[in-house]
Design a protein around this motif. Structure first.
Motif, mmCIF file in Angstrom:
data_model
loop_
_atom_site.group_PDB
_atom_site.id
_atom_site.type_symbol
_atom_site.label_atom_id
_atom_site.label_comp_id
_atom_site.label_asym_id
_atom_site.label_seq_id
_atom_site.Cartn_x
_atom_site.Cartn_y
_atom_site.Cartn_z
ATOM 1 N N TYR A 155 -5.962 0.084 2.495
ATOM 2 C CA TYR A 155 -6.613 0.874 1.043
ATOM 3 C C TYR A 155 -6.752 2.365 1.130
ATOM 4 O O TYR A 155 -6.322 3.362 0.507
ATOM 5 C CB TYR A 155 -7.765 0.499 0.409
ATOM 6 N N THR A 183 -2.519 0.163 -8.694
ATOM 7 C CA THR A 183 -3.631 0.099 -7.768
ATOM 8 C C THR A 183 -4.138 -1.303 -7.515
ATOM 9 O O THR A 183 -4.477 -1.625 -6.672
ATOM 10 C CB THR A 183 -4.568 1.048 -8.151
ATOM 11 N N ALA A 206 -4.196 -3.505 -4.184
ATOM 12 C CA ALA A 206 -5.631 -3.834 -3.478
ATOM 13 C C ALA A 206 -5.674 -5.343 -3.580
ATOM 14 O O ALA A 206 -6.212 -5.901 -2.515
ATOM 15 C CB ALA A 206 -6.758 -3.376 -4.596
ATOM 16 N N ALA A 235 0.797 -1.156 -0.098
ATOM 17 C CA ALA A 235 -0.033 0.043 -0.074
ATOM 18 C C ALA A 235 0.860 1.133 0.075
ATOM 19 O O ALA A 235 0.581 1.928 -0.703
ATOM 20 C CB ALA A 235 -0.902 -0.001 1.149
ATOM 21 N N GLY A 251 -10.421 0.276 -6.302
ATOM 22 C CA GLY A 251 -10.337 -0.964 -5.217
ATOM 23 C C GLY A 251 -11.282 -1.688 -4.866
ATOM 24 O O GLY A 251 -11.365 -2.680 -4.453
#
Length: 219
Positions: free
Chosen positions: A153, A133, A137, A8, A53
């Motif tokens: 997230y 991304t 995720a 992340a 996400g």
């Protein structure tokens, strides 16, 4: 720090360092409708990241069948190879080039709707950001609780949005007094964006490729 949180943070930084996106935002903030369009771009960006996400979480990430399932390794390797291919393309096409895509000359004519759409596009569809991304995720989707998924997230979104929210908030506070700074930033990125983007995609392309190979070897 768990693997999901580490991804992340690192992938969020990769999303934040998006020269083309920052250039588009700077052009918006230098336009006659800077305030509403800048806020619209930021809103679209945040919505785009949140929506992408949510889709990945709904699919359960890419770890179908368990942590040792080869599908996850194949996806990571595929993402990594795509980023390496993009890095090579940018290096070959943009090295020594001047200016950006032709459509960028129309950014100062954008309205609120187009600015919001541009923000959402760069967050969720622009290849580099989509890949990073989705990868972040997917890792967070392995978390043991929903709270950990959401918290991780939100951290990703916060880090990935620093370079977008920062200029917008600065303009809202200082107005046109930040124009000289924005023009210098635009000039620097116009000259060096291809190099920054190439290095960034090379680093993350190697990271994802190696992670995918390791995953496949252990599957």
């Amino acid at each position: 720090m768990t693997s999901g949180l580490l991804d992340a943070v690192t992938h969020g930084l990769g999303v934040a360092i998006s020269p083309l996106v920052i250039i588009v935002l700077v052009l918006i903030l230098l336009s006659s409708r800077a305030r509403p369009n800048g806020l619209a771009f930021l809103t679209g960006w945040l919505v785009g990241l949140a929506a992408l996400g949510a889709v990945i979480f709904a699919l359960g990430g890419f770890a179908a069948g368990g942590a040792a399932h080869p599908f996850e390794g194949l996806v990571k390797l595929g993402f990594g190879l795509l980023l390496l291919g993009f890095a090579w393309r940018v290096w070959r096409r943009e090295q020594g080039a001047n200016g950006g895509p032709g459509w960028m000359s129309s950014v100062d004519t954008f309205g609120v709707a187009k600015s919001a759409a541009a923000g959402a596009f760069f967050a969720a569809v622009y290849p580099k950001n989509l890949i990073l991304t989705a990868a972040a995720a997917s890792e967070l989707a392995k978390s043991s609780t929903t709270a950990q998924e959401i918290g991780g997230y939100l951290l990703f979104i916060a880090i990935g949005s620093v370079t977008i929210a920062g200029p917008v908030l600065l303009y809202l506070l200082l107005g046109q007094r930040v124009d000289p700074l924005l023009r210098r930033l635009d000039g620097w990125l116009g000259t060096h964006s291809w190099a920054v983007l190439t290095v960034l995609m090379l680093v993350f392309g190697l990271k994802l490729s190696i992670s995918g190979i390791i995953h496949l070897a252990g599957a």
